[in-house]
Design an enzyme around this catalytic site. Structure first.
Site, PDB file in Angstrom:
ATOM      1  N   ALA A 131       0.844  -1.196   0.000  1.00 20.90           N
ATOM      2  CA  ALA A 131       0.000   0.000   0.000  1.00 20.90           C
ATOM      3  C   ALA A 131       0.883   1.251   0.000  1.00 20.90           C
ATOM      4  CB  ALA A 131      -0.925  -0.013   1.215  1.00 20.90           C
ATOM      5  N   GLU A 134      -1.907   7.188  -2.035  1.00 24.91           N
ATOM      6  CA  GLU A 134      -2.909   7.822  -1.173  1.00 24.91           C
ATOM      7  C   GLU A 134      -3.796   8.703  -2.060  1.00 24.91           C
ATOM      8  OE1 GLU A 134      -1.067   9.632   2.259  1.00 24.91           O
ATOM      9  OE2 GLU A 134       0.217   7.872   2.592  1.00 24.91           O
ATOM     10  N   SER A 139       2.100   8.910  -8.498  1.00 23.31           N
ATOM     11  CA  SER A 139       3.506   8.681  -8.814  1.00 23.31           C
ATOM     12  C   SER A 139       4.460   9.413  -7.867  1.00 23.31           C
ATOM     13  CB  SER A 139       3.792   9.148 -10.246  1.00 23.31           C
ATOM     14  OG  SER A 139       2.962   8.461 -11.148  1.00 23.31           O
ATOM     15  N   ASP A 259      12.935  -2.383  -9.851  1.00 19.93           N
ATOM     16  CA  ASP A 259      13.809  -2.933 -10.885  1.00 19.93           C
ATOM     17  C   ASP A 259      13.456  -4.377 -11.220  1.00 19.93           C
ATOM     18  OD1 ASP A 259      15.025  -0.502 -10.761  1.00 19.93           O
ATOM     19  OD2 ASP A 259      16.814  -1.204  -9.712  1.00 19.93           O
ATOM     20  N   GLU A 385       2.722   0.172 -11.179  1.00 17.58           N
ATOM     21  CA  GLU A 385       4.189   0.055 -11.035  1.00 17.58           C
ATOM     22  C   GLU A 385       4.917   1.151 -11.817  1.00 17.58           C
ATOM     23  OE1 GLU A 385       4.091  -2.079  -8.298  1.00 17.58           O
ATOM     24  OE2 GLU A 385       6.038  -2.683  -9.059  1.00 17.58           O
ATOM     25  N   GLY A 386       4.325   2.340 -11.860  1.00 14.61           N
ATOM     26  CA  GLY A 386       4.948   3.463 -12.578  1.00 14.61           C
ATOM     27  C   GLY A 386       4.317   3.637 -13.933  1.00 14.61           C
ATOM     28  N   THR A 387       3.678   4.787 -14.155  1.00 17.94           N
ATOM     29  CA  THR A 387       3.025   5.042 -15.442  1.00 17.94           C
ATOM     30  C   THR A 387       4.068   5.143 -16.552  1.00 17.94           C
ATOM     31  OG1 THR A 387       3.216   7.411 -15.126  1.00 17.94           O
ATOM     32  CG2 THR A 387       1.168   6.393 -14.356  1.00 17.94           C
TER      33      THR A 387
END
Lengths: 408, 362
Positions: A131, A134, A139, A259, A385-387
């Site tokens: 989690a 928020e 990001s 990574d 997991e990151g745009t």
């Protein structure tokens, strides 16, 4: 340089493929339509298989590390491509330590690894979750506002977490755990952000919302409210000291788990897109249309060009993913390559699945076929997991040699 | 096992080629483009590297320990093209004859032809593949080879034939009586082989390219290389695609360097996401194309037909290099359009990959 699949890889792919075909595809549409229900037969079957596998590994029945170069990350990606080919939402729902487990593995002490992962595969199915997000940030994860305050030999957590994958199953449906990011001191920024293991059953921890989503509907995505939630002092991952860059358990340490998880997300998206492309090719074959790879430029049809382009794009994304894995398995720093794989796969799988709907026409748009579902399932690849944009930022910093302060 | 690391030999070749490209080829690139020539001194220096000799087995006077590898060839092609595409094609031109003979030729043909390429100095090679019409594909040649007595009669038109005037042999690709693709080693001066004017192109100014006409050009049976010529032209596509990656890499690195120097609105232009993201995409696409092409090359080295893999990588690399070189110029803004910078040259050179065929070999 070698592009052949090892025996281990072939075995892993075959096993995953079997589960995908026999356990996932048959229930794929059902759990897409019946969001927020639990496929317990599937969970139990996967759980028993994982248990058996964990026992075999702990008994030393399976050895890895004999070879000069490990391929653990690579094998994980290959397996996940197959499972996501079966169903991306169900793959995310498989009872396992998940991203929470990855964080414990990356920055936990040996004691914590033993406590939370050592006996994970005992008893009934369990889930681990992570989690971070928020309501006021996505990001920009240094904006964590959930607080952790030390009181005696406990940490007291307060705040709201959203978009937590498998949070419901981790907290409400099993004796799992959620790794929660919280700050020790908001004025100290990144360095004060720590992660904490919150076990199921902790008073003050409540799942307050289950999201209704476009795709991956079999996977639960929840809001978690932490209201004076008390956990043991030694449930903090890494050190409680607020130290600047570089040390274990620091913000950077947790970020480094990306990574390994970004290539995995890429692989899952590739599995979905491959499913779509296979079905499209089959539909075309039924119409007597085969792809002529060596046709002359003015003989080739638009359809053939589109399919060739999709095949090339998908393989390009897969090879970038394998490259990022290969580097990790060789112990090389792979942040740039992991982001390249994720960014490329995000774009490719989104476009390929949309194109497959288009090229299959009315059939593609109908819920009688799976193409429309796979289009909905693929899109998340470019977000979690990151745009796309965050990964572009990471690649750009890496090739330009800029810090996050210099390029943001 | 899937693995992307180079072996020692590949590592050594790569280092040798990239440093030669950086120290000798790149500094000569603009002048070569403007004067439409490749300097003799540069050709001599490159000959000393042994890139041709190293691809020929010892039995024929070279020093290769094995048959030519497409993967190794791709590393050489990319490295040299990163210096300059036209110069790379000139320096590697001997392989347009050497490779077909090695891969497709008989023992006798190897003995007869290879030693000429392994002397003290560079000897240019040439291949006639491309034809001047819009539906060209190497599997559907319009140039014909007709059986006639104990030999063959070649008829047709070819374009973009590199170094056709200077090369002692041109490997001519044609469809035989059954429509099958066939390769013929045609000596210069053969009656019926008419070498036309030097062609002027959008890019590749430094490379001598000619149109040629074959008019009842008669060659003996021994001129035909008996192997599967399509196999060779797939190798040529991999070589060409590797060069596309080299041009893209050159463009990317130059644009990164510029973006870190150029001031804009109080910061460097590379600190602006609009530029930084463009560079990130260029880097990702260059890497992706390279991996696809390596996979195709590796498949060829395994003895696989790899028609699909080569076709996909070829198209991908040709598209990629157009986008990357175009964006590479865009990063420099107006300066990219000025010939003081190499970016415009890379756009002109890069644009060719989707059109030309068979002018490189590995």
């Amino acid at each position: 340089m070698d592009f052949s699949l090892s025996k281990a890889a072939q075995g892993r792919i075959a096993m995953a493929r079997m589960a995908a075909e026999s356990l996932m595809r048959p229930i794929s549409r059902q759990y897409d339509e019946e969001e927020h229900t639990d496929p317990w037969d599937f969970f139990n079957t996967m759980w028993e298989a994982s248990k058996a596998n964990a026992e075999a590994t702990s008994l030393g029945g399976k050895k890895s590390g004999d070879k000069k170069v490990s391929e653990n990350t690579l094998l994980a990606c290959m397996q996940i491509e197959e499972l996501a080919w079966g169903d991306a939402g169900l793959y995310l729902s498989i009872p396992n330590p998940g991203l929470g487990g990855a964080a414990v593995q990356a920055v936990g002490t040996p004691e914590q690894k033993q406590r939370f992962l050592g006996s994970f595969y005992k008893g009934k199915p369990k889930w681990g979750a992570m989690a971070i997000t928020e309501p006021h940030f996505g990001s920009d994860s240094k904006q964590v506002a959930t607080t952790a305050v030390r009181e005696g030999d406990e940490w007291v957590l307060n705040g709201t977490k959203i978009f937590c994958t498998a949070g419901h199953r981790a907290l409400n449906e099993s004796d799992g755990f959620v790794v929660v990011w919280a700050t020790l001191d908001r004025s100290k920024g990144r360095a004060a952000i720590k992660s904490f293991i919150v076990p199921a059953g902790t008073p003050g921890v409540t799942v307050t919302r289950l999201e209704d989503k476009m795709g991956i509907r079999a996977s639960d995505t929840v809001t978690i409210t932490l209201d004076n939630a008390r956990i043991p002092a030694d449930n903090i991952l890494g050190t409680a000291e607020i130290v600047e860059k570089g040390s274990t358990g620091s913000f950077g340490g947790v970020m480094a788990t990306f990574d390994s998880t970004r290539p995995i997300v890429a692989a899952s998206g590739i599995g979905v897109a491959r499913a779509a492309l296979e079905v499209l090719t089959q539909v075309l074959a039924e119409q007597g249309i085969a792809i002529r790879y060596e046709a002359g430029p003015s003989e080739q049809t638009v359809l053939e060009r589109e399919v060739m382009n999709m095949e090339a794009q998908l393989q390009a994304a897969r090879l970038l993913t394998w490259k990022a894995c290969n580097m990790m398995d060789r112990g090389q720093r792979n942040s740039r390559e992991a982001s390249m794989a994720k960014a490329k796969a995000g774009t490719v799988v989104t476009r390929v699945t949309q194109k497959c709907v288009e090229l299959a026409g009315a059939l593609g748009y109908s819920r009688k076929m799976m193409l429309e579902k796979w289009m909905r399932d693929a899109k998340i690849t470019d977000i979690y997991e990151g745009t796309q944009q965050i990964n572009q930022l990471i690649i750009a910093r890496s090739i330009l040699g800029y810090s996050s302060g210099e390029l943001n | 096992m899937i693995d992307f690391e180079f072996d020692e030999e590949q590592q050594l070749i790569r280092e040798t080629v990239t440093s030669f490209a950086a120290e000798r080829v790149r500094p000569a690139a603009r002048e070569a483009d403007e004067t439409a020539t490749v300097a003799e001194s540069l050709v001599d220096a490159a000959w000393e590297l042994g890139l041709i000799q190293g691809s020929v087995p010892e039995a024929y006077g070279g020093y290769a320990s094995q048959a030519p590898s497409a993967v190794t060839g791709a590393l050489i092609a990319e490295g040299l093209a990163e210096g300059d595409l036209a110069i790379a094609l000139h320096l590697l031109s001997p392989r347009l004859v050497v490779d077909p003979v090695l891969v497709l030729g008989t023992e006798q043909q190897k003995q007869d032809l290879l030693p000429a390429y392994l002397g003290e100095r560079f000897v240019p090679g040439s291949a006639a593949v491309l034809e001047p019409h819009i539906n060209f594909h190497f599997t559907r040649m319009r140039t014909t080879a007709r059986r006639d007595g104990g030999g063959w009669v070649l008829d047709g038109d070819k374009c973009m034939v590199p170094l056709a005037k200077a090369a002692p042999w041109i490997v001519v690709y044609a469809a035989d009586d059954s429509g099958a693709l066939a390769a013929f080693v045609v000596p210069s001066g053969t009656p019926g082989l008419e070498i036309g004017e030097r062609e002027k192109m959008l890019g590749l100014h430094a490379l001598e390219l000619y149109s040629i006409a074959l008019r009842g050009c008669r060659v003996p049976d021994s001129a035909r290389l008996p192997g599967d010529a399509a196999k060779l032209l797939r190798r040529a596509r991999v070589a060409q695609s590797a060069m596309a990656v080299g041009v893209a890499k050159a463009t990317l690195d130059y644009a990164i360097g510029y973006a870190k120097e150029r001031d804009v609105f109080g910061v460097k232009v590379g600190q602006k996401q609009a530029i930084a993201f463009m560079l990130a995409d260029m880097a990702t696409e260059t890497d992706a194309a390279r991996l696809l092409n390596w996979e195709a090359a590796w498949n060829l080295d395994q003895g696989n037909e790899a028609a699909r893999e080569v076709a996909l990588a070829h198209r991908y690399c040709a598209d990629m290099v157009m986008t990357v070189t175009d964006n590479g110029l865009q990063v420099l803004g107006g300066h990219g359009f000025i010939r003081d910078h190499p970016s415009e040259m890379w756009v002109r050179n890069g644009r060719g990959f989707a059109t030309f065929e068979g002018i490189a070999s590995i």
